[in-house]
Enzyme design. Structure first.
Site, PDB file in Angstrom:
ATOM      1  N   GLU A 356     -15.002  37.112 -91.335  1.00  0.00           N
ATOM      2  CA  GLU A 356     -16.030  36.242 -90.769  1.00  0.00           C
ATOM      3  C   GLU A 356     -15.875  36.142 -89.255  1.00  0.00           C
ATOM      4  OE1 GLU A 356     -17.985  32.784 -93.138  1.00  0.00           O
ATOM      5  OE2 GLU A 356     -16.511  31.836 -91.832  1.00  0.00           O
ATOM      6  N   HIS A 387       0.679  47.614-110.066  1.00  0.00           N
ATOM      7  CA  HIS A 387       0.140  48.158-111.314  1.00  0.00           C
ATOM      8  C   HIS A 387      -1.382  48.169-111.293  1.00  0.00           C
ATOM      9  CE1 HIS A 387       4.069  48.245-113.373  1.00  0.00           C
ATOM     10  NE2 HIS A 387       4.343  47.238-112.557  1.00  0.00           N
ATOM     11  N   LYS A 515     -28.946  32.604 -96.407  1.00  0.00           N
ATOM     12  CA  LYS A 515     -29.255  31.205 -96.716  1.00  0.00           C
ATOM     13  C   LYS A 515     -30.727  30.900 -96.446  1.00  0.00           C
ATOM     14  CE  LYS A 515     -26.026  29.143 -94.226  1.00  0.00           C
ATOM     15  NZ  LYS A 515     -25.135  28.083 -93.698  1.00  0.00           N
TER      16      LYS A 515
END
Length: 550
Positions: A356, A387, A515
């Protein structure tokens, strides 16, 4: 104010470009063979409890010399002074950047627009301390006279990631309170969190500076509805909700007593806000004294960063090595790999902190850059990652510089778990650096009785090229102070890189368009009418959604 300096036009960048031509042939085996003191030369300590080993990198003294020159030419020092001095270095929002003031544990004033902010900072801390004591001690009672047992922090982004990461990392220091975090506007998050809780003993912290954040307020209203379904009287809300906000009118309208509103300031960026009132959940989780230790640790790193020469400055060194890989080696991502299960959200926290901050494509004059800026950040705790994705780090075609972080002392010294964990920690960086040659693989196979045909067939798949760069960060123990050290270290690393890349690291306009469009689309989802106002893909998706839910 930050100066506008294109890093690619500096003499240091040009020198690094030339140096890279020969540095492409660097081999870590040779680097270590040629310098018996390489570890001493390319490692540094922070106090007595943190060791940063950066010797397993594709660097030599000349590389670092050019990188330090780059920091000087891009005026990193003056940028550090500007940030600590309260200059409005967040230019696009006209704001100072002073998360460092939140953990300023000295008596020195911190000035913003000619006013010392420290009295206000310390007043909020004192208020947090009192509130924490009242809740943890049981003095504060819910509407039926019972003590609070569970705290639900409702926030998103910086109002969630930081507090959640820290409370998890410092679980060994927890108080009697059970902590819960709700962030996603997906109703599943709030519903599942509330299922086992008792309204009589639950406290909600609503973390939104403006008290208008869509996700946070949607969850807050659902939490209030859940509470009132049991409590009935809206007057009881004040005993079970507190606000981390500056919007007193909306806080009061919600039903929260403004005496239980904890403010912070516009010079506190969301992803740097855990040090502020947003950290109230941390204080409740581990106690205010431990929260103060967290601040102390960050302040120690702030002092180191602000006053130490670049050659010994840990955030600067880490930042420069990151620039070397990002802009010269072409690395696109960095992994953060804590060998401590309590730190399982550390990489996610700095995924936000880094991406960000430095995920920008225009420079400080608004012009598109012609070089790479922020990397992709990811990671999981060891040994789980071994793993899962270490295969690609070891033998894939992408260069992925990785930070390995581990404590020398475990909070849970069960049997020989920690020795096994640490043996993997040391083994992985050794394997990544030095690999395994074809000759070694052949010798192992022959010693194991494999035929010549089997050896010839399998050897290519067992070769490890090595030369995969890592930093090893060894901490005595993860405690509030050392965690504060580590968080501030990474914060400042990100800042230095943003300065060098000539971008603004403290705004986040990239979150706005989605948004804005979501607010336009929301009313269109209220009925079954066909939508035609978007592109064909978005129209098709919305209309398919309506058909599927019918």
């Amino acid at each position: 104010m930050l100066k506008n300096i294109n890093p690619t036009q500096t003499q240091a960048w040009k020198a690094l470009t030339a140096h890279f031509e020969s540095a492409q042939d660097m081999d870590m085996k040779e680097l270590f063979a040629q310098d018996a003191k390489r570890f001493e030369s390319f490692s540094t300590r922070f106090g007595s409890d943190i060791l940063v080993d950066y010797s397993k990198n594709l660097i030599d003294a000349e590389t670092m010399q050019h990188l330090f020159a780059l920091a000087n030419e891009t005026e990193v020092k003056s940028a550090i002074e500007a940030m600590f001095g309260g200059d409005a270095i967040n230019k696009t929002e006209g704001r100072s950047v002073l998360h460092t003031a939140l953990r300023n544990r000295s008596d020195k004033p911190v000035m913003v627009d000619g006013k010392d902010v420290m009295p206000a900072v310390n007043a909020v801390l004192a208020k947090m301390e009192l509130f924490t004591h009242r809740i943890v001690s049981g003095e504060w009672k819910g509407y039926t006279g019972k003590e609070i047992t569970d705290v639900v922090n409702i926030g998103i982004g910086g109002s969630d990631l930081g507090p959640y990461m820290v409370t998890e990392a410092l679980t060994p220091y927890k108080t009697r309170l059970n902590m819960h975090f709700v962030s996603n506007v997906d109703g599943t998050h709030i519903v599942e969190t509330l299922k086992p809780l008792n309204p009589e003993t639950t406290l909600f912290l609503v973390a939104s500076k403006t008290f208008t954040t869509q996700e946070t307020m949607t969850n807050a209203h659902s939490a209030r509805d859940w509470f009132l379904a049991e409590a009935g009287d809206s007057a009881h809300v004040a005993k079970h909700f507190a606000a981390l906000s500056t919007n007193a009118a909306s806080v009061a309208e919600f039903g929260i007593d403004t005496d239980n509103m904890f403010e912070f300031w516009d010079w506190v960026g969301g992803r740097y806000s855990l040090w502020s009132a947003i950290g109230l959940s941390i204080s409740l989780s581990i106690g205010f004294d431990n929260f103060a230790e967290l601040l102390d640790g960050a302040h120690e790193m702030d002092n180191h960063f602000a006053s130490t020469e670049f050659e010994s400055n840990i955030p600067v060194i880490l930042a420069l090595i990151g620039v070397w890989y990002n802009n010269f080696h072409g690395a696109e991502s960095e992994a953060i790999l804590p060998y401590d299960q309590y730190m399982h959200r550390f990489a996610a926290y700095f995924q936000q902190g880094n991406m960000e901050s430095n995920g920008k494509f225009v420079d400080r004059e608004g012009n598109p850059v012609e070089y790479q800026t922020g990397p992709i950040i990811w990671g999981e705790p060891g040994t789980n990652g071994q793993h899962a994705f270490y295969q690609l780090i070891h033998q894939g075609t992408k260069l992925i510089p990785s930070d390995f972080i581990a404590p020398a002392i475990s909070h849970n010294p069960a049997s020989d778990h920690h020795q096994k964990l640490m043996s993997n920690f040391f083994a992985q960086t050794e394997a990544l650096a030095f690999g395994k040659t074809k000759e070694t693989v052949e010798a192992e196979f022959l010693a194991a009785g494999k035929t010549a045909e089997e050896v010839a067939e399998l050897v290519p798949f067992k070769v490890f090229e090595g030369n995969r760069p890592t930093n090893s960060i060894l901490v005595k123990q993860i405690n509030p102070r050392s965690l504060g050290n580590l968080i501030a270290m990474y914060e400042h690393k990100i800042f230095v890189q943003g300065v060098i890349w000539n971008i603004f690291s403290f705004d986040q306009w990239g979150v706005e368009l989605g948004k804005q469009l979501a607010n336009q689309i929301l009313p269109e989802l209220a009925d079954d009418a066909q939508v035609t106002s978007h592109d064909s893909s978005t129209n098709g998706l919305i209309n398919a959604f309506k058909a599927l839910k019918a």
